[in-house]
Motif scaffolding. Sequence first.
Motif, short mmCIF file in Angstrom:
data_model
loop_
_atom_site.label_atom_id
_atom_site.label_comp_id
_atom_site.label_asym_id
_atom_site.label_seq_id
_atom_site.Cartn_x
_atom_site.Cartn_y
_atom_site.Cartn_z
N SER A 92 0.85 -1.18 0.00
CA SER A 92 0.00 0.00 0.00
C SER A 92 0.88 1.24 0.00
N GLU A 93 0.43 2.30 -0.67
CA GLU A 93 1.18 3.55 -0.73
C GLU A 93 0.18 4.69 -0.86
N VAL A 120 -3.05 5.38 5.00
CA VAL A 120 -2.18 4.21 5.05
C VAL A 120 -2.03 3.72 6.49
#
Length: 538
Positions: free
Chosen positions: A256-257, A263
């Motif tokens: 994930s970014e 996040v």
Amino acid sequence: MSLFIEVKDLTITYDGVNVLKNINLNINEGEVIGILGRSGAGKTILMHALRGAEEYENISGSIIYHLARCDKCGHIDPPSKVGKPCRLCNHEDMKAFDADFVALSQHDHERRSVSMRIAIMLQRTFALYGDDQVVANVMNSLKEIGYTGPDAMSRAMELLEDVCLSHRLMHVARDLSGGEKQRVVLARQLVRNPMFLLADEPTGTLDPRTADIVHDVIEKAVKDYNMTMVITSHWSEVIEKLADKAIILEDGAIISEGEPCKVAKEFMGMVSSIEKNVKVPLGAPIIDVKNLVKKYISVTRGVIHAVNDISFDVKEGEIFGLAGTSGAGKTTTSEMLMGIVAPTKGDIQVRVGDEWVDMTKPGPDNRGRATKYMGILHQEYGLYTHRTIIDNLTESIGIDLPYELAVRKAIKTLVTTGFSEDKAKSILPKMADDISEGERHRVALAQILMKEPNIIIMDEPTGTMDPITKIEVTRSILKAREEMGDTFVIVSHDMDFLHEVCDRVALMRDAKIVSIGEPAEVLSQLTEEERLLVAQGA
């Protein structure tokens, strides 16, 4: 923003296991990147790869630094300085320059010249001259880069002011607190006027209040020195506060970014749930304590009751907590259970098989018969840092088995504490300092389990751990109980941890047990003063 670092398809392999898998990440100049991930996710490996201070045998992909370089003196700056005069020699326009840390050897001059402009802060490695004063530690760093002369002392003091530590400059480094040591480390790193700061769990072993101070100092330094930063942390709120962009590393891959708050929320959702099987069947009592007393005589205070007439039992397979603030009598009770401290009066019985052993009587047929089936994990557990994990789990603790059998037993035991089989195999040849804090704690628990105890006593197992590592420790205890059926007695002032992991809790106050029962019910009886002390880590 100028593109500063490009990480392309970065893969690093140890012993056939990919510890980093096709990492792709762009870091802009002046940006703060936050990395979240569980212990063993690959955060530290990525940080060391970005630093470029060591060589990896099995590495592919690219780590490209986009830079500005002076043709005359070789000085290197971030890419925004392209086309501007060199700030060291004032030579004409600096030229664009790229350096790929994967393609260039560790000993290549270009790679080393870039690495010299990179600062790093680690979780436990303070790297200070322990017997020297704080100001001397910073002076030594100035000498290392050739900065000498009449203004060196003044420069050292400026750096200590920058990290809010001018009030400690005459203190001996070894006598500083953990948070103060980290600030000296940062001052020593700022000596080189770095363009890039790698902060790898810099506050992982600090209490929340001290951690906040260090985070504020780091944030100030990043702004004052116009640095780009990558920071790893288990504290999601740290990433939310400091980072411009965040990523989640899981099993060596970026999963994930994006925006730090989103996040961080995703990450906490991944790790916050603990599956506690409330239906674990418990056996008959295995520890029985009656009317236990421990008194000390003090010249100034007279008779002191460390433990004052307590009684309780612990059932086989139970996770039993001794709760209370510092000085309540918890640790003294655990030491009497182990036979380390003799009681003043009272009775402690431990069941071995079907027979009860009197722990108040010394000798191999009495207390010694039970203690060989008991293990204790202290708060400041100590792995042998100069030995591999497999050595820590076998020879170093007196287990003499044929190598293949030792490896098989070690892997099985590590799996019991929450490692996957592949991860367990991959860490066996590593040194203790090469794995994360959460992993070291699980290895320390595995050290105890390798000796096949029936009863394990843990003294403040979470200490000043961050929330994610606490969750990992909780899971490792629950899994060890599930797999091996061991009995745990856990001494702690960490009430949230005891609530998550224990079947029953005994609350101690002023050397007495004031309540025993379900964790939620017992811990609800804490006074406001006790809650405040717990929040402060006391």
